[in-house]
Design a protein around this motif. Structure first.
Motif, PDB file in Angstrom:
ATOM      1  N   LEU A 169     -11.765   1.224  -6.795  1.00 55.37           N
ATOM      2  CA  LEU A 169     -10.972   1.133  -5.567  1.00 55.37           C
ATOM      3  C   LEU A 169     -11.846   1.205  -4.318  1.00 55.37           C
ATOM      4  O   LEU A 169     -11.587   0.505  -3.334  1.00 55.37           O
ATOM      5  CB  LEU A 169      -9.906   2.230  -5.548  1.00 55.37           C
ATOM      6  CG  LEU A 169      -8.776   2.069  -6.548  1.00 55.37           C
ATOM      7  CD1 LEU A 169      -7.828   3.255  -6.484  1.00 55.37           C
ATOM      8  CD2 LEU A 169      -8.027   0.772  -6.318  1.00 55.37           C
ATOM      9  N   ILE A 170     -12.873   2.034  -4.341  1.00 57.67           N
ATOM     10  CA  ILE A 170     -13.785   2.118  -3.194  1.00 57.67           C
ATOM     11  C   ILE A 170     -14.544   0.809  -3.035  1.00 57.67           C
ATOM     12  O   ILE A 170     -14.686   0.300  -1.909  1.00 57.67           O
ATOM     13  CB  ILE A 170     -14.737   3.316  -3.359  1.00 57.67           C
ATOM     14  CG1 ILE A 170     -13.954   4.619  -3.208  1.00 57.67           C
ATOM     15  CG2 ILE A 170     -15.876   3.255  -2.357  1.00 57.67           C
ATOM     16  CD1 ILE A 170     -14.727   5.851  -3.596  1.00 57.67           C
ATOM     17  N   ALA A 171     -15.005   0.229  -4.125  1.00 58.98           N
ATOM     18  CA  ALA A 171     -15.696  -1.064  -4.051  1.00 58.98           C
ATOM     19  C   ALA A 171     -14.762  -2.150  -3.530  1.00 58.98           C
ATOM     20  O   ALA A 171     -15.165  -3.001  -2.729  1.00 58.98           O
ATOM     21  CB  ALA A 171     -16.250  -1.442  -5.425  1.00 58.98           C
ATOM     22  N   LEU A 172     -13.508  -2.141  -3.962  1.00 56.73           N
ATOM     23  CA  LEU A 172     -12.515  -3.103  -3.489  1.00 56.73           C
ATOM     24  C   LEU A 172     -12.281  -2.943  -1.994  1.00 56.73           C
ATOM     25  O   LEU A 172     -12.201  -3.931  -1.263  1.00 56.73           O
ATOM     26  CB  LEU A 172     -11.208  -2.924  -4.263  1.00 56.73           C
ATOM     27  CG  LEU A 172     -10.065  -3.853  -3.908  1.00 56.73           C
ATOM     28  CD1 LEU A 172     -10.387  -5.252  -4.418  1.00 56.73           C
ATOM     29  CD2 LEU A 172      -8.773  -3.367  -4.521  1.00 56.73           C
ATOM     30  N   ALA A 173     -12.193  -1.696  -1.532  1.00 59.34           N
ATOM     31  CA  ALA A 173     -11.961  -1.448  -0.113  1.00 59.34           C
ATOM     32  C   ALA A 173     -13.145  -1.902   0.738  1.00 59.34           C
ATOM     33  O   ALA A 173     -12.963  -2.486   1.810  1.00 59.34           O
ATOM     34  CB  ALA A 173     -11.678   0.033   0.115  1.00 59.34           C
ATOM     35  N   VAL A 174     -14.348  -1.653   0.259  1.00 57.86           N
ATOM     36  CA  VAL A 174     -15.537  -2.051   1.018  1.00 57.86           C
ATOM     37  C   VAL A 174     -15.669  -3.572   1.051  1.00 57.86           C
ATOM     38  O   VAL A 174     -16.018  -4.157   2.084  1.00 57.86           O
ATOM     39  CB  VAL A 174     -16.800  -1.389   0.421  1.00 57.86           C
ATOM     40  CG1 VAL A 174     -18.068  -1.978   1.020  1.00 57.86           C
ATOM     41  CG2 VAL A 174     -16.750   0.109   0.638  1.00 57.86           C
ATOM     42  N   ALA A 175     -15.378  -4.235  -0.038  1.00 57.38           N
ATOM     43  CA  ALA A 175     -15.523  -5.692  -0.108  1.00 57.38           C
ATOM     44  C   ALA A 175     -14.442  -6.425   0.679  1.00 57.38           C
ATOM     45  O   ALA A 175     -14.648  -7.567   1.087  1.00 57.38           O
ATOM     46  CB  ALA A 175     -15.498  -6.146  -1.563  1.00 57.38           C
ATOM     47  N   ASN A 176     -13.297  -5.794   0.911  1.00 60.59           N
ATOM     48  CA  ASN A 176     -12.171  -6.473   1.563  1.00 60.59           C
ATOM     49  C   ASN A 176     -11.766  -5.768   2.854  1.00 60.59           C
ATOM     50  O   ASN A 176     -10.586  -5.532   3.101  1.00 60.59           O
ATOM     51  CB  ASN A 176     -10.975  -6.524   0.606  1.00 60.59           C
ATOM     52  CG  ASN A 176     -11.240  -7.392  -0.585  1.00 60.59           C
ATOM     53  OD1 ASN A 176     -11.505  -8.564  -0.440  1.00 60.59           O
ATOM     54  ND2 ASN A 176     -11.190  -6.801  -1.762  1.00 60.59           N
ATOM     55  N   ARG A 177     -12.720  -5.455   3.702  1.00 60.15           N
ATOM     56  CA  ARG A 177     -12.400  -4.729   4.929  1.00 60.15           C
ATOM     57  C   ARG A 177     -12.226  -5.640   6.139  1.00 60.15           C
ATOM     58  O   ARG A 177     -11.928  -5.174   7.225  1.00 60.15           O
ATOM     59  CB  ARG A 177     -13.432  -3.658   5.199  1.00 60.15           C
ATOM     60  CG  ARG A 177     -14.808  -4.163   5.455  1.00 60.15           C
ATOM     61  CD  ARG A 177     -15.762  -3.014   5.707  1.00 60.15           C
ATOM     62  NE  ARG A 177     -17.078  -3.527   6.029  1.00 60.15           N
ATOM     63  CZ  ARG A 177     -18.082  -3.559   5.197  1.00 60.15           C
ATOM     64  NH1 ARG A 177     -17.952  -3.059   3.999  1.00 60.15           N
ATOM     65  NH2 ARG A 177     -19.236  -4.060   5.565  1.00 60.15           N
ATOM     66  N   ALA A 178     -12.364  -6.934   5.969  1.00 58.84           N
ATOM     67  CA  ALA A 178     -12.169  -7.872   7.079  1.00 58.84           C
ATOM     68  C   ALA A 178     -10.685  -7.975   7.418  1.00 58.84           C
ATOM     69  O   ALA A 178      -9.834  -7.936   6.528  1.00 58.84           O
ATOM     70  CB  ALA A 178     -12.714  -9.243   6.704  1.00 58.84           C
ATOM     71  N   PRO A 179     -10.366  -8.102   8.711  1.00 62.90           N
ATOM     72  CA  PRO A 179      -8.943  -8.217   9.094  1.00 62.90           C
ATOM     73  C   PRO A 179      -8.315  -9.492   8.539  1.00 62.90           C
ATOM     74  O   PRO A 179      -8.926 -10.560   8.537  1.00 62.90           O
ATOM     75  CB  PRO A 179      -8.975  -8.255  10.613  1.00 62.90           C
ATOM     76  CG  PRO A 179     -10.331  -7.826  11.012  1.00 62.90           C
ATOM     77  CD  PRO A 179     -11.235  -8.061   9.851  1.00 62.90           C
ATOM     78  N   THR A 180      -7.096  -9.349   8.085  1.00 58.43           N
ATOM     79  CA  THR A 180      -6.346 -10.458   7.508  1.00 58.43           C
ATOM     80  C   THR A 180      -4.994 -10.522   8.201  1.00 58.43           C
ATOM     81  O   THR A 180      -4.378  -9.499   8.473  1.00 58.43           O
ATOM     82  CB  THR A 180      -6.135 -10.256   6.002  1.00 58.43           C
ATOM     83  OG1 THR A 180      -7.410 -10.094   5.388  1.00 58.43           O
ATOM     84  CG2 THR A 180      -5.428 -11.421   5.367  1.00 58.43           C
ATOM     85  N   ALA A 181      -4.521 -11.730   8.481  1.00 54.23           N
ATOM     86  CA  ALA A 181      -3.218 -11.895   9.129  1.00 54.23           C
ATOM     87  C   ALA A 181      -2.120 -11.744   8.083  1.00 54.23           C
ATOM     88  O   ALA A 181      -2.119 -12.428   7.057  1.00 54.23           O
ATOM     89  CB  ALA A 181      -3.132 -13.253   9.795  1.00 54.23           C
ATOM     90  N   PHE A 182      -1.207 -10.840   8.361  1.00 54.46           N
ATOM     91  CA  PHE A 182      -0.029 -10.645   7.509  1.00 54.46           C
ATOM     92  C   PHE A 182       1.180 -10.981   8.356  1.00 54.46           C
ATOM     93  O   PHE A 182       1.465 -10.321   9.351  1.00 54.46           O
ATOM     94  CB  PHE A 182       0.041  -9.198   7.009  1.00 54.46           C
ATOM     95  CG  PHE A 182       1.271  -8.909   6.192  1.00 54.46           C
ATOM     96  CD1 PHE A 182       1.398  -9.407   4.920  1.00 54.46           C
ATOM     97  CD2 PHE A 182       2.292  -8.142   6.716  1.00 54.46           C
ATOM     98  CE1 PHE A 182       2.528  -9.143   4.159  1.00 54.46           C
ATOM     99  CE2 PHE A 182       3.425  -7.875   5.967  1.00 54.46           C
ATOM    100  CZ  PHE A 182       3.541  -8.374   4.700  1.00 54.46           C
ATOM    101  N   THR A 183       1.890 -12.045   7.978  1.00 58.24           N
ATOM    102  CA  THR A 183       3.022 -12.492   8.782  1.00 58.24           C
ATOM    103  C   THR A 183       4.326 -12.334   8.016  1.00 58.24           C
ATOM    104  O   THR A 183       4.369 -12.490   6.788  1.00 58.24           O
ATOM    105  CB  THR A 183       2.843 -13.954   9.235  1.00 58.24           C
ATOM    106  OG1 THR A 183       3.917 -14.305  10.086  1.00 58.24           O
ATOM    107  CG2 THR A 183       2.767 -14.918   8.068  1.00 58.24           C
TER     108      THR A 183
END
Length: 106
Positions: free
Chosen positions: A18-32
């Protein structure tokens, strides 16, 4: 002993993943929330992808737990009724037909 085993063998690898997932996917993403106009700024949130993933997992766990709890309601009620019956049967001071439940007002 079992708690320490579960901590070391199960939870530590899950935490690392989970920590690796969080670090790899920390870029902002648009959620509409508007599928017909995805550019609508009033209904669009900019959040890190890992936050959206963790929120989806948490919502799924809550909904699944609630569904399970509601589905098992009849078994909990049956267990309560049988427990009261057993308590009534096991109390030798009671006469047949008498219960040790509190009297209700009519």
């Amino acid at each position: 002993m079992l708690n320490r085993f579960m901590l070391i063998v199960v939870f530590v690898p899950i935490a690392i993943i989970l920590i690796a997932l969080a670090v790899a996917n920390r870029a902002p993403t648009a959620f509409t929330l508007d599928p017909f106009n995805p550019g609508n700024p009033a209904l669009t949130l900019q959040l890190p992808l890992f936050f959206l993933l963790f929120a989806a997992i948490a919502v799924g766990m809550i909904v699944g737990s609630l569904a399970t709890w509601l589905k098992q309601g009849r078994y909990r009620k049956l267990a309560r009724v049988r427990g009261q019956e057993l308590q009534t049967i096991a109390d030798p001071r009671l006469t047949p037909g008498q219960t040790n439940l509190p009297a209700t007002k009519r």
